[in-house]
Design a protein around this motif. Structure first.
Motif, PDB file in Angstrom:
ATOM      1  N   LEU A   1       0.852  -1.183   0.000  1.00  0.00           N
ATOM      2  CA  LEU A   1       0.000   0.000   0.000  1.00  0.00           C
ATOM      3  C   LEU A   1       0.891   1.237   0.000  1.00  0.00           C
ATOM      4  O   LEU A   1       1.908   1.273   0.703  1.00  0.00           O
ATOM      5  CB  LEU A   1      -0.884   0.055   1.244  1.00  0.00           C
ATOM      6  N   SER A   2       0.488   2.227  -0.764  1.00  0.00           N
ATOM      7  CA  SER A   2       1.111   3.551  -0.715  1.00  0.00           C
ATOM      8  C   SER A   2       0.003   4.514  -0.319  1.00  0.00           C
ATOM      9  O   SER A   2      -0.990   4.663  -1.032  1.00  0.00           O
ATOM     10  CB  SER A   2       1.695   3.946  -2.064  1.00  0.00           C
ATOM     11  N   ALA A   3       0.191   5.143   0.852  1.00  0.00           N
ATOM     12  CA  ALA A   3      -0.869   5.977   1.422  1.00  0.00           C
ATOM     13  C   ALA A   3      -0.417   7.423   1.535  1.00  0.00           C
ATOM     14  O   ALA A   3       0.740   7.704   1.877  1.00  0.00           O
ATOM     15  CB  ALA A   3      -1.259   5.437   2.791  1.00  0.00           C
ATOM     16  N   PHE A   4      -1.353   8.311   1.278  1.00  0.00           N
ATOM     17  CA  PHE A   4      -1.109   9.750   1.325  1.00  0.00           C
ATOM     18  C   PHE A   4      -2.125  10.360   2.281  1.00  0.00           C
ATOM     19  O   PHE A   4      -3.330  10.151   2.132  1.00  0.00           O
ATOM     20  CB  PHE A   4      -1.242  10.346  -0.079  1.00  0.00           C
ATOM     21  N   VAL A   5      -1.613  11.099   3.265  1.00  0.00           N
ATOM     22  CA  VAL A   5      -2.450  11.664   4.315  1.00  0.00           C
ATOM     23  C   VAL A   5      -2.376  13.185   4.223  1.00  0.00           C
ATOM     24  O   VAL A   5      -1.284  13.761   4.293  1.00  0.00           O
ATOM     25  CB  VAL A   5      -1.988  11.182   5.708  1.00  0.00           C
ATOM     26  N   ASN A   6      -3.511  13.828   4.046  1.00  0.00           N
ATOM     27  CA  ASN A   6      -3.609  15.282   3.994  1.00  0.00           C
ATOM     28  C   ASN A   6      -3.249  15.802   5.385  1.00  0.00           C
ATOM     29  O   ASN A   6      -4.013  15.621   6.335  1.00  0.00           O
ATOM     30  CB  ASN A   6      -5.037  15.663   3.596  1.00  0.00           C
ATOM     31  N   SER A   7      -2.088  16.429   5.517  1.00  0.00           N
ATOM     32  CA  SER A   7      -1.523  16.710   6.837  1.00  0.00           C
ATOM     33  C   SER A   7      -1.147  18.171   7.041  1.00  0.00           C
ATOM     34  O   SER A   7      -0.601  18.816   6.141  1.00  0.00           O
ATOM     35  CB  SER A   7      -0.241  15.886   7.028  1.00  0.00           C
ATOM     36  N   ALA A   8      -1.382  18.647   8.262  1.00  0.00           N
ATOM     37  CA  ALA A   8      -0.858  19.937   8.685  1.00  0.00           C
ATOM     38  C   ALA A   8       0.668  19.820   8.733  1.00  0.00           C
ATOM     39  O   ALA A   8       1.205  18.718   8.896  1.00  0.00           O
ATOM     40  CB  ALA A   8      -1.413  20.307  10.062  1.00  0.00           C
ATOM     41  N   PRO A   9       1.381  20.940   8.594  1.00  0.00           N
ATOM     42  CA  PRO A   9       2.853  20.880   8.531  1.00  0.00           C
ATOM     43  C   PRO A   9       3.519  20.165   9.703  1.00  0.00           C
ATOM     44  O   PRO A   9       4.525  19.482   9.516  1.00  0.00           O
ATOM     45  CB  PRO A   9       3.269  22.348   8.494  1.00  0.00           C
ATOM     46  N   ASP A  10       2.963  20.262  10.906  1.00  0.00           N
ATOM     47  CA  ASP A  10       3.602  19.641  12.067  1.00  0.00           C
ATOM     48  C   ASP A  10       2.996  18.291  12.453  1.00  0.00           C
ATOM     49  O   ASP A  10       3.344  17.731  13.486  1.00  0.00           O
ATOM     50  CB  ASP A  10       3.560  20.594  13.261  1.00  0.00           C
ATOM     51  N   PHE A  11       2.110  17.733  11.611  1.00  0.00           N
ATOM     52  CA  PHE A  11       1.486  16.438  11.912  1.00  0.00           C
ATOM     53  C   PHE A  11       2.447  15.316  11.527  1.00  0.00           C
ATOM     54  O   PHE A  11       2.957  15.294  10.411  1.00  0.00           O
ATOM     55  CB  PHE A  11       0.163  16.300  11.147  1.00  0.00           C
TER      56      PHE A  11
END
Length: 154
Positions: free
Chosen positions: A95-105
């Motif tokens: 699996l290749s997963a992409f997480v919409n993240s805040a800069p410090d997450f």
């Protein structure tokens, strides 16, 4: 078609969605030999897209739930690619997963565990896989998570 995988989904109270149609100029999956490459599946439920930015508008638990929906969509694409027979699935490879993240997450792996855990719950050892969990600044339509996968099929 019914088999152990379908029965396990039912035991867990899970229903696979219809395989989502592509949102742009690509195909939902591509077979190459016994490998099935499934395009990125975005977080969505029966109520619509699951949008948000982890560490800003969403917490890890909500992100984990979003990743679970991606895993269900991945399985729906596998079922579609296997002409409705999930028993042709030999194993989840990666699996290749992409997480919409805040800069410090930095808890992307915890979020993606939602998908990984679901696949192991449903498939047992054949659901264990290699994985990447990457934080990104944005995802299509503002969704929280997108996951693509490689599967071995018969």
């Amino acid at each position: 078609m019914s088999g152990p995988t379908t029965q396990r989904l039912e035991e867990l109270g899970l229903t696979l969605p219809d395989a989502p149609a592509p949102a742009a100029n690509y195909v939902p999956f591509m077979k190459s030999g016994n490998l099935l490459h499934v395009s990125g599946q975005i977080s969505a439920s029966a109520d619509g897209l699951i949008k948000g930015k982890l560490g800003e508008t969403m917490d890890v638990d909500a992100g984990t739930d979003a990743a679970r929906t991606c895993a269900l969509s991945l399985l729906a694409q596998v079922r579609n690619a296997c002409d409705g027979d999930l028993e042709r699935l030999v194993r989840v490879v990666k699996l290749s997963a992409f997480v919409n993240s805040a800069p410090d997450f930095g808890d992307q792996p915890k979020v993606v565990n939602g998908a990984s855990d679901l696949l192991v719950q449903v498939l047992g050892d054949k659901g264990r896989h290699a994985r990447s969990a990457v934080g990104v600044a944005a995802l299509p339509f503002g969704v929280a998570v997108e996951i693509e996968g490689i599967f071995e099929i018969e």
